[in-house]
Design a protein around this motif. Structure first.
Motif, mmCIF file in Angstrom:
data_model
loop_
_atom_site.group_PDB
_atom_site.id
_atom_site.type_symbol
_atom_site.label_atom_id
_atom_site.label_comp_id
_atom_site.label_asym_id
_atom_site.label_seq_id
_atom_site.Cartn_x
_atom_site.Cartn_y
_atom_site.Cartn_z
ATOM 1 N N THR A 50 97.925 142.247 88.316
ATOM 2 C CA THR A 50 96.892 142.795 88.949
ATOM 3 C C THR A 50 96.610 142.365 90.496
ATOM 4 O OG1 THR A 50 95.142 141.419 88.062
ATOM 5 C CG2 THR A 50 95.478 143.370 86.896
ATOM 6 N N GLN A 51 97.385 141.265 90.575
ATOM 7 C CA GLN A 51 97.245 140.643 92.055
ATOM 8 C C GLN A 51 98.482 141.237 92.843
ATOM 9 O OE1 GLN A 51 94.577 138.794 93.245
ATOM 10 N NE2 GLN A 51 94.171 139.108 91.083
ATOM 11 N N ASP A 52 98.063 141.444 94.358
ATOM 12 C CA ASP A 52 99.344 141.682 94.917
ATOM 13 C C ASP A 52 100.410 141.154 94.916
ATOM 14 O OD1 ASP A 52 97.643 143.931 95.700
ATOM 15 O OD2 ASP A 52 97.315 143.191 97.772
ATOM 16 N N GLY A 53 101.599 141.515 95.183
ATOM 17 C CA GLY A 53 102.736 140.545 94.845
ATOM 18 C C GLY A 53 104.054 141.455 94.200
ATOM 19 N N ILE A 54 105.326 140.877 93.929
ATOM 20 C CA ILE A 54 106.274 141.466 93.287
ATOM 21 C C ILE A 54 106.496 140.950 91.950
ATOM 22 C CG2 ILE A 54 107.580 142.271 95.310
ATOM 23 C CD1 ILE A 54 109.109 139.793 95.586
ATOM 24 N N TYR A 55 107.074 141.448 90.984
ATOM 25 C CA TYR A 55 106.904 140.994 89.660
ATOM 26 C C TYR A 55 108.062 141.758 88.846
ATOM 27 C CZ TYR A 55 101.971 139.977 90.632
ATOM 28 O OH TYR A 55 100.878 139.391 91.269
ATOM 29 N N ILE A 56 108.545 140.821 87.871
ATOM 30 C CA ILE A 56 109.524 141.315 86.828
ATOM 31 C C ILE A 56 108.749 141.243 85.482
ATOM 32 C CG2 ILE A 56 111.556 140.650 85.528
ATOM 33 C CD1 ILE A 56 112.629 139.612 88.026
ATOM 34 N N VAL A 57 108.673 142.443 85.046
ATOM 35 C CA VAL A 57 107.901 142.506 83.809
ATOM 36 C C VAL A 57 108.654 143.195 82.391
ATOM 37 C CG1 VAL A 57 105.882 143.444 82.626
ATOM 38 C CG2 VAL A 57 105.954 143.094 85.064
ATOM 39 N N PRO A 58 109.130 142.327 81.531
ATOM 40 C CA PRO A 58 109.971 142.829 80.616
ATOM 41 C C PRO A 58 109.023 143.208 79.554
ATOM 42 C CG PRO A 58 109.894 140.471 80.600
ATOM 43 C CD PRO A 58 108.963 140.836 81.617
ATOM 44 N N TYR A 59 109.383 144.197 78.768
ATOM 45 C CA TYR A 59 108.678 144.908 77.693
ATOM 46 C C TYR A 59 109.733 145.517 76.621
ATOM 47 C CZ TYR A 59 109.062 149.612 79.819
ATOM 48 O OH TYR A 59 109.709 150.739 80.348
ATOM 49 N N LEU A 60 109.414 145.686 75.302
ATOM 50 C CA LEU A 60 110.452 145.980 74.441
ATOM 51 C C LEU A 60 109.849 147.159 73.719
ATOM 52 C CD1 LEU A 60 112.322 143.602 71.921
ATOM 53 C CD2 LEU A 60 111.172 145.473 71.006
ATOM 54 N N VAL A 61 110.585 148.076 73.274
ATOM 55 C CA VAL A 61 110.249 149.250 72.228
ATOM 56 C C VAL A 61 111.133 149.205 70.857
ATOM 57 C CG1 VAL A 61 110.201 151.850 72.166
ATOM 58 C CG2 VAL A 61 109.494 150.758 74.219
ATOM 59 N N LYS A 62 110.454 149.283 69.929
ATOM 60 C CA LYS A 62 110.918 149.247 68.547
ATOM 61 C C LYS A 62 110.645 150.474 67.940
ATOM 62 C CE LYS A 62 111.702 146.057 64.757
ATOM 63 N NZ LYS A 62 111.691 147.009 63.658
ATOM 64 N N LYS A 63 112.075 151.062 67.334
ATOM 65 C CA LYS A 63 111.789 152.133 66.407
ATOM 66 C C LYS A 63 112.691 151.876 65.231
ATOM 67 C CE LYS A 63 112.377 157.095 66.024
ATOM 68 N NZ LYS A 63 112.358 158.456 66.583
ATOM 69 N N GLY A 64 111.903 151.615 64.121
ATOM 70 C CA GLY A 64 112.858 151.434 62.914
ATOM 71 C C GLY A 64 113.724 150.131 63.071
ATOM 72 N N ASP A 65 114.901 149.960 62.921
ATOM 73 C CA ASP A 65 116.053 148.908 63.109
ATOM 74 C C ASP A 65 116.363 148.842 64.567
ATOM 75 O OD1 ASP A 65 115.652 148.074 60.630
ATOM 76 O OD2 ASP A 65 117.514 149.254 59.850
#
Length: 233
Positions: free
Chosen positions: A107-122
């Motif tokens: 939420t703070q000003d700056g630059i970011y790398i944000v990983p996330y994962l999506v899972k469907k079945g296997d």
């Protein structure tokens, strides 16, 4: 007689000088030994911590291996490991049988790398969201992440960058599945323990350039480990 007294005087002076030098040398040697002992203790403590972490990891892997060979207990063993990694993640059903695993967004000003994962079945897909939060657009196209004196990962948008308003400013952002290069970047960041420097690739640098926090690096590590876990199924 005067000559003998002079010789005696200079002899005594030399003895005092040598004695003083000897005392200083003895003190310096003791100080060096004490400093060396402290350094060695710190190195030993770090080594012990690394070994303890490695042993804990080996034990986790040993527990997981038998589970993979038994149908009745496989899910239990793997889910137990996954639960440890996802304990502080947001888990959300996003429809069509898909589940999103992510962390609270910055939420703070700056630059970011944000990983996330999506899972469907296997199937599990790891994504990388690269963001600039600020007051105005800067022509954001990506970031450079330096994890060592000569190790720099260049992460660039493969598609157009989206710009959206937010309270107090804007967000410039692009999201894309990881490839071999960006996956290696996440692995290396996760192992840097707060030693990764993230910057905007513009001449003269940017006020948003900064060191990634240890928590950010740990989150990269956890997300990659979760991705690896589900890829092996």
């Amino acid at each position: 007689m005067g000559k003998k007294l002079s010789i005696l005087k200079y002899g005594l002076l030399a003895a005092v000088v040598l004695g003083t030098a000897g005392a200083a040398g003895h003190f310096a040697a003791r100080h060096y030994q004490a400093t060396l002992a402290i350094v060695q203790q710190r190195q030993a403590a770090k080594q012990a911590a690394r070994q303890e972490a490695q042993e804990a990891r080996v034990q986790r892997e040993k527990k997981a291996k038998p589970a993979q060979s038994a149908d009745a207990t496989a899910a239990q063993g793997k889910d137990g490991t996954a639960e440890g990694l996802t304990a502080d993640m947001r888990v959300k059903d996003i429809g069509n049988g898909r589940t999103l695993y992510s962390y609270d967004p910055p939420t703070q000003d700056g630059i970011y790398i944000v990983p996330y994962l999506v899972k469907k079945g296997d199937q599990a897909i790891l994504y990388l969201s690269v963001r600039h939060l600020g007051k105005r657009p800067i022509g954001f196209v990506g970031v450079d992440v330096q994890t060592g004196s000569s190790t720099v990962f260049q992460i660039r948008a493969e598609e157009s960058v989206a710009t959206e308003p937010r309270e107090g400013g804007i967000v410039e952002q692009f999201d894309q599945p990881v490839n071999a290069r960006t996956l290696q970047a996440l692995r290396t960041i996760g192992e840097s323990y707060g030693g990764a420097h993230i910057s905007v690739p513009i001449p003269g640098g940017s006020d948003d350039d900064r060191m990634m926090t240890a928590m950010e690096c740990l989150r990269c590590k956890n997300m990659v480990e979760l991705f690896d876990l589900w890829r092996r199924r």
